[in-house]
Design a protein around this motif. Structure first.
Motif, PDB file in Angstrom:
ATOM      1  N   GLU A   1      21.669   7.004   1.560  1.00 55.98           N
ATOM      2  CA  GLU A   1      21.400   6.444   0.226  1.00 55.98           C
ATOM      3  C   GLU A   1      20.433   7.330  -0.548  1.00 55.98           C
ATOM      4  OE1 GLU A   1      19.976   2.559   1.076  1.00 55.98           O
ATOM      5  OE2 GLU A   1      21.942   1.774   1.673  1.00 55.98           O
ATOM      6  N   THR A   2      19.438   7.878   0.129  1.00 61.43           N
ATOM      7  CA  THR A   2      18.473   8.756  -0.532  1.00 61.43           C
ATOM      8  C   THR A   2      19.142  10.049  -0.971  1.00 61.43           C
ATOM      9  OG1 THR A   2      16.719   7.841   0.867  1.00 61.43           O
ATOM     10  CG2 THR A   2      16.225   9.874  -0.318  1.00 61.43           C
ATOM     11  N   ARG A   3      19.985  10.601  -0.122  1.00 61.24           N
ATOM     12  CA  ARG A   3      20.732  11.810  -0.503  1.00 61.24           C
ATOM     13  C   ARG A   3      21.581  11.557  -1.751  1.00 61.24           C
ATOM     14  NH1 ARG A   3      23.096  13.494   5.488  1.00 61.24           N
ATOM     15  NH2 ARG A   3      21.349  14.813   6.157  1.00 61.24           N
ATOM     16  N   THR A   4      22.293  10.442  -1.764  1.00 61.73           N
ATOM     17  CA  THR A   4      23.149  10.106  -2.904  1.00 61.73           C
ATOM     18  C   THR A   4      22.321   9.992  -4.175  1.00 61.73           C
ATOM     19  OG1 THR A   4      24.742   8.966  -1.489  1.00 61.73           O
ATOM     20  CG2 THR A   4      24.745   8.385  -3.827  1.00 61.73           C
TER      21      THR A   4
ATOM     22  N   ASP B   1      13.260  -1.744   1.691  1.00 62.46           N
ATOM     23  CA  ASP B   1      14.208  -1.520   0.603  1.00 62.46           C
ATOM     24  C   ASP B   1      13.595  -0.549  -0.406  1.00 62.46           C
ATOM     25  OD1 ASP B   1      16.046  -1.606  -1.413  1.00 62.46           O
ATOM     26  OD2 ASP B   1      16.099  -3.784  -1.595  1.00 62.46           O
ATOM     27  N   LEU B   2      14.221   0.603  -0.598  1.00 60.77           N
ATOM     28  CA  LEU B   2      13.682   1.637  -1.478  1.00 60.77           C
ATOM     29  C   LEU B   2      14.107   1.472  -2.933  1.00 60.77           C
ATOM     30  CD1 LEU B   2      14.111   4.914   0.639  1.00 60.77           C
ATOM     31  CD2 LEU B   2      12.077   3.486   0.403  1.00 60.77           C
ATOM     32  N   ASN B   3      14.991   0.527  -3.214  1.00 59.65           N
ATOM     33  CA  ASN B   3      15.585   0.449  -4.554  1.00 59.65           C
ATOM     34  C   ASN B   3      14.542   0.349  -5.656  1.00 59.65           C
ATOM     35  OD1 ASN B   3      18.273   0.712  -3.871  1.00 59.65           O
ATOM     36  ND2 ASN B   3      18.537  -1.475  -3.476  1.00 59.65           N
ATOM     37  N   LYS B   4      13.549  -0.502  -5.478  1.00 62.01           N
ATOM     38  CA  LYS B   4      12.547  -0.704  -6.533  1.00 62.01           C
ATOM     39  C   LYS B   4      11.765   0.570  -6.807  1.00 62.01           C
ATOM     40  CE  LYS B   4       8.613  -3.557  -7.893  1.00 62.01           C
ATOM     41  NZ  LYS B   4       7.678  -4.665  -7.502  1.00 62.01           N
TER      42      LYS B   4
ATOM     43  N   ILE C   1       0.837  -1.204   0.000  1.00 63.32           N
ATOM     44  CA  ILE C   1       0.000   0.000   0.000  1.00 63.32           C
ATOM     45  C   ILE C   1       0.866   1.246   0.000  1.00 63.32           C
ATOM     46  CG2 ILE C   1      -1.605   1.380   1.390  1.00 63.32           C
ATOM     47  CD1 ILE C   1      -2.910  -1.307   2.248  1.00 63.32           C
ATOM     48  N   PHE C   2       1.865   1.279   0.879  1.00 66.21           N
ATOM     49  CA  PHE C   2       2.749   2.444   0.929  1.00 66.21           C
ATOM     50  C   PHE C   2       3.496   2.620  -0.391  1.00 66.21           C
ATOM     51  CE2 PHE C   2       2.152   2.444   5.526  1.00 66.21           C
ATOM     52  CZ  PHE C   2       2.289   3.786   5.846  1.00 66.21           C
ATOM     53  N   ALA C   3       3.997   1.541  -0.962  1.00 62.68           N
ATOM     54  CA  ALA C   3       4.764   1.643  -2.204  1.00 62.68           C
ATOM     55  C   ALA C   3       3.893   2.096  -3.364  1.00 62.68           C
ATOM     56  CB  ALA C   3       5.413   0.290  -2.521  1.00 62.68           C
TER      57      ALA C   3
ATOM     58  N   SER D   1       7.811   8.083   4.369  1.00 60.66           N
ATOM     59  CA  SER D   1       7.129   7.035   5.136  1.00 60.66           C
ATOM     60  C   SER D   1       7.746   5.670   4.872  1.00 60.66           C
ATOM     61  CB  SER D   1       5.635   7.010   4.790  1.00 60.66           C
ATOM     62  OG  SER D   1       5.003   8.214   5.152  1.00 60.66           O
ATOM     63  N   LEU D   2       8.020   5.375   3.618  1.00 62.46           N
ATOM     64  CA  LEU D   2       8.692   4.119   3.275  1.00 62.46           C
ATOM     65  C   LEU D   2      10.078   4.060   3.912  1.00 62.46           C
ATOM     66  CD1 LEU D   2       7.683   3.778  -0.478  1.00 62.46           C
ATOM     67  CD2 LEU D   2       7.188   2.093   1.305  1.00 62.46           C
TER      68      LEU D   2
END
Length: 257
Positions: free
Chosen positions: A212-215, A162-165, A131-133, A155-156
């Motif tokens: 990782e998000t900053r990068t 894992d945010l990669n997808k 749901i979140f994704a 939120s994720l």
């Protein structure tokens, strides 16, 4: 269980409900259906448990409105109720978080973290993450003037999934609004603030996920996306992209100092 849903409390920031998101929300109701509504609430002495419970149980779960759950959504697990109580109301809270600006997905994510949601049964974890994704992906496909997708991305990140997808889907999307959402996030500087208290909900994100998000936000791939959309979008939004490109360059220089 009621299959229809009432959506009487709409806001400009409400999200278009895709068939996939609707299906996942329905699966959420099913996954938590055996958690019955509470007959009493444990609360701090500063709250009125009878009045709060009356509001929460005055209607079938799927018909609860924002006004019915607003106090509970903010106070659950800290000063009101148990994890089982929260699991009962969680599907409706997720439903309303898509539909309004009042029930915040970031707050739900923090409640889930406090409830040790990663230890929940697999079907419950799976549907919550899905749901979140899906909501995050859908939010990135809307103009930031109508809905700021950061609330779903952070939120994720809070949930430590894992945010990669989802990041790859955003990065490779053909929807120009994805670039505008990224521009808005870069300009907000929320993930980049050196003072944790200036990061908003990004303050609650694990450090490795934050880095990782900053990068990713400062990557050449995101720069190319912003530039590709810059040359084909209207003048108003082109200005947003120009400012974001300049801010990204500034943040990159600062990072390398």
């Amino acid at each position: 269980m009621l299959k229809g849903k009432s959506r009487p409390y709409t806001r400009l920031s409400s999200m278009h409900l895709t068939p996939t998101l609707q299906r996942l929300l329905d699966q959420g109701y099913d996954a938590f259906a055996h958690y019955r509504k509470p007959t009493a609430l444990e609360t701090s002495p500063l709250r009125n448990p009878e009045k709060l419970l009356e509001r929460l149980t005055s209607k079938p779960l799927r018909l609860l409105e924002v006004e019915d759950v607003q106090e509970y959504a903010a106070a659950a697990l800290t000063t009101v109720g148990t994890v089982d109580d929260y699991k009962h109301f969680l599907p409706r809270l997720l439903d309303l978080s898509v539909d309004s600006a009042v029930v915040e997905p970031e707050v739900i994510a923090l409640k889930l973290k406090a409830a040790d949601w990663l230890a929940w049964p697999q079907n419950q974890k799976r549907v919550v993450e899905q749901i979140f994704a899906e909501a995050c992906g859908q939010a990135f496909r809307q103009h930031p003037d109508k809905h700021f997708a950061n609330k779903w991305l952070v939120s994720l990140a809070i949930l430590n999934v894992d945010l990669n997808k989802i990041l790859i889907e955003i990065e490779t999307s053909n929807n120009d609004f994805c670039a505008l959402q990224l521009a808005h996030l870069i300009l907000s500087e929320l993930p980049f603030a050196s003072d944790p208290f200036e990061r908003g909900y990004w303050m609650e994100v694990p450090d490795n996920t934050l880095q990782e998000t900053r990068t990713w936000l400062l990557s050449q791939e995101i720069r190319r996306l912003l530039l590709s959309v810059r040359w084909r979008i209207g003048s108003k939004d082109a200005g947003l992209l120009d400012r974001a490109l300049a801010k990204q360059e500034q943040l990159v220089r600062h990072r390398h100092q």
